[in-house]
Design an enzyme around this catalytic site. Structure first.
Site, PDB file in Angstrom:
ATOM      1  N   HIS A 182      -5.935  -5.648  -2.879  1.00  0.00           N
ATOM      2  CA  HIS A 182      -6.904  -5.939  -1.537  1.00  0.00           C
ATOM      3  C   HIS A 182      -7.086  -7.352  -1.355  1.00  0.00           C
ATOM      4  O   HIS A 182      -7.839  -7.620  -0.458  1.00  0.00           O
ATOM      5  CB  HIS A 182      -8.253  -5.135  -1.463  1.00  0.00           C
ATOM      6  N   ASN A 193      -8.722   6.264   7.206  1.00  0.00           N
ATOM      7  CA  ASN A 193      -8.613   6.105   5.775  1.00  0.00           C
ATOM      8  C   ASN A 193      -7.309   6.075   5.092  1.00  0.00           C
ATOM      9  O   ASN A 193      -6.990   5.880   3.941  1.00  0.00           O
ATOM     10  CB  ASN A 193      -9.905   6.576   4.907  1.00  0.00           C
ATOM     11  N   ARG A 248       0.709  -1.085   0.099  1.00  0.00           N
ATOM     12  CA  ARG A 248       0.006  -0.007  -0.017  1.00  0.00           C
ATOM     13  C   ARG A 248       0.816   1.195   0.177  1.00  0.00           C
ATOM     14  O   ARG A 248       0.531   2.251  -0.599  1.00  0.00           O
ATOM     15  CB  ARG A 248      -0.952   0.016   1.173  1.00  0.00           C
ATOM     16  N   HIS A 253       0.353   4.493  -2.510  1.00  0.00           N
ATOM     17  CA  HIS A 253       0.353   5.736  -2.014  1.00  0.00           C
ATOM     18  C   HIS A 253       1.387   6.846  -2.683  1.00  0.00           C
ATOM     19  O   HIS A 253       1.243   7.766  -2.968  1.00  0.00           O
ATOM     20  CB  HIS A 253       0.322   5.998  -0.638  1.00  0.00           C
ATOM     21  N   ASP A 313      -3.506 -14.027  -3.825  1.00  0.00           N
ATOM     22  CA  ASP A 313      -4.309 -14.583  -4.870  1.00  0.00           C
ATOM     23  C   ASP A 313      -5.283 -14.038  -5.479  1.00  0.00           C
ATOM     24  O   ASP A 313      -5.478 -12.865  -5.201  1.00  0.00           O
ATOM     25  CB  ASP A 313      -4.646 -16.115  -4.163  1.00  0.00           C
ATOM     26  N   ASP A 329      -9.808  -9.398   2.657  1.00  0.00           N
ATOM     27  CA  ASP A 329     -10.056 -10.546   1.794  1.00  0.00           C
ATOM     28  C   ASP A 329     -10.328 -11.808   2.661  1.00  0.00           C
ATOM     29  O   ASP A 329      -9.559 -12.456   3.378  1.00  0.00           O
ATOM     30  CB  ASP A 329      -8.904 -11.128   0.958  1.00  0.00           C
TER      31      ASP A 329
END
Ligand code: HEM
Ligand SMILES: *[C@@H]1O[C@H](CO)[C@@H](O)[C@H](O)[C@H]1NC(C)=O
Ligand SMILES: *[C@@H]1O[C@H](CO)[C@@H](O)[C@H](O)[C@H]1NC(C)=O
Ligand SMILES: *[C@@H]1O[C@H](CO)[C@@H](O)[C@H](O)[C@H]1NC(C)=O
Ligand SMILES: *[C@@H]1O[C@H](CO)[C@@H](O)[C@H](O)[C@H]1NC(C)=O
Length: 354
Positions: free
Chosen positions: A207, A106, A74, A78, A261, A253
């Site tokens: 994600h 967030n 992440r 960003h 995956d 997930d």
């Protein structure tokens, strides 16, 4: 004679197949054009061990906590989205950097990710001198995070320089897509970064690992459940995320939270996407078939993810004489001639130890 000639041509065919597949793997997606200044072999002579140093150190980190892989992936996203992949996300004072205390949940990047990057930088600079940028270390760490969490292995083009200034809070907020975005908004916003619908769906597949604060999606639970969310899934989330608790987190997930995956797409087909920005990719006709194709074929997802990551990893990069190579990833280099001379000297000394 005839048979030896045909053996020869057979050998030729076999060897050309071998050569082609070899390049297919090692050159990884030569179909993505590189921006000027980046190359697949940038540190080959300046820091030949770079990739093995990063890989080895991250393996140790993930052995203790595989969750850090998500934080590093992440971080690269960003970095690239806010001012280009120039390491500015790492700077103290940046809206998501080390010293920013007011970032809303967030935006919250894992504090540990910044530490991991600076630790990598320290090892790399001690072996090679100050020749490798923090922005490149972030790109390599994201690549290794994907691979070590079970995803595809790929080459990343290198040669980024570190930026000289950080983004303000407003610039950061304006550039990061919100989890409340629908597909129309995502497609419009990401098109400005030259990313198409397939890129948007593939990159959202990031994600497949990691965590979210409940506050990033409780608008889908309270006061009323979002009807596009599976009801059992929504009820379970209400247990994990009482409206009063702003600290709670949950996995992105549900099928395989720590494994890179294609299960994220299976979740979407079962209306178990966490954010509106995730679930709407399956609701919207323009992206639905792409979601389905990735849910059905992990190889296809991996190929497309690699392609889109290499594209994302080249957003507004600084190369050549632009930018600098930071001695500390969280701080700009001081503009001090004596300091610079001593750093160059250190570089030469540590380079000669190789
Ligand atoms: C397409 C638009 C995107 C939106 C709206 C979005 C939004 C978010 C939000 C809200 C979170 C949770 C933050 C929190 O509450 O703690 C999150 C986490 C995460 N995102 Fe995204 N994201 C997007 C794209 C991406 C991309 C392109 C990647 C990487 C390829 C990515 C990788 C991740 C990862 C790995 C996490 C988990 C981080 C952790 O566990 O520390 N996201 N994202
Ligand atoms: C983050 O949440 C805050 C409120 O907590 C909101 O004002 C802001 O627009 C949100 N930004 C993004 C990028 O989601
Ligand atoms: C998508 O979101 C935008 C605002 O961000 C809104 O104007 C638009 O109506 C939404 N589209 C759909 C189909 O919900
Ligand atoms: C959330 O975390 C903060 C800081 O760790 C703590 O002070 C606060 O009590 C926590 N709130 C809840 C509802 O757990
Ligand atoms: C899955 O995708 C890969 C990569 O594009 C392709 O080669 C393969 O044929 C696909 N498999 C199926 C079963 O469609």
């Amino acid at each position: 004679m005839a048979s030896s000639a045909s053996i020869c041509s057979l050998l030729l065919i076999i060897s050309s197949v071998l050569v082609c597949s070899y390049f297919g793997v090692s050159e990884a997606q030569p179909s993505v054009p590189l921006v000027k200044g980046l190359s697949w072999s940038f540190y080959e002579s300046k820091c030949p061990k770079l990739e093995s140093i990063v890989r080895k150190q991250l393996k140790k980190v993930f052995k203790k906590d595989i969750g850090q892989a998500a934080g590093l992936l992440r971080l690269h996203f960003h970095d690239c989205f806010v001012q280009g992949c120039d390491g500015s996300v790492l700077l103290e004072g940046s809206a998501s950097g080390p010293s920013e205390q007011e970032a809303p949940p967030n935006l919250s990047l894992r504090a540990k990710a910044f530490e991991i990057i600076n630790d990598l930088r320290e090892t790399v600079h001690s072996k090679c001198g100050r020749v490798v940028s923090c922005a490149d270390i972030v790109a390599l760490a994201a690549r290794d995070s994907v691979y070590l969490a079970g995803g595809p292995e790929y080459e990343v083009p290198l040669g980024r320089k570190d930026g000289l200034n950080f983004a303000t809070r407003d610039v950061t907020l304006a550039n990061l897509p919100a989890p409340t975005s629908n597909t129309t908004k995502l497609l419009t916003d990401l098109a400005k970064k030259n990313l198409d619908a397939t890129d948007v769906v593939a990159l959202s597949g990031g994600h497949t690992i990691g965590l979210s604060h409940c506050t990033s999606f409780t608008n889908r639970l309270y006061p009323t459940q979002d009807p596009s969310m599976d009801q059992t899934f929504a009820n379970d989330l209400e247990e994990i995320c009482p409206a009063s608790d702003t600290n709670a987190t949950t996995v992105l997930d549900i099928r395989s939270p720590d494994t890179f995956d294609n299960k994220y797409y299976v979740n979407l087909m079962n209306r178990q996407g966490l954010f509106t920005s995730d679930q709407d990719l399956y609701t919207d006709k323009r992206t639905r078939d792409i979601v389905t194709s990735f849910a059905l074929n992990q190889t296809l997802f991996f190929e497309q993810f690699v392609h889109s990551m290499i594209k994302m990893g080249q957003l507004s990069v600084l190369t050549g004489s632009k930018g600098e190579i930071r001695a500390d990833c969280s701080l700009r280099n001081p503009d001090n001639a004596n300091y610079l001379r001593s750093v160059v000297k250190e570089d030469e000394e540590s380079a000669s130890e190789l």
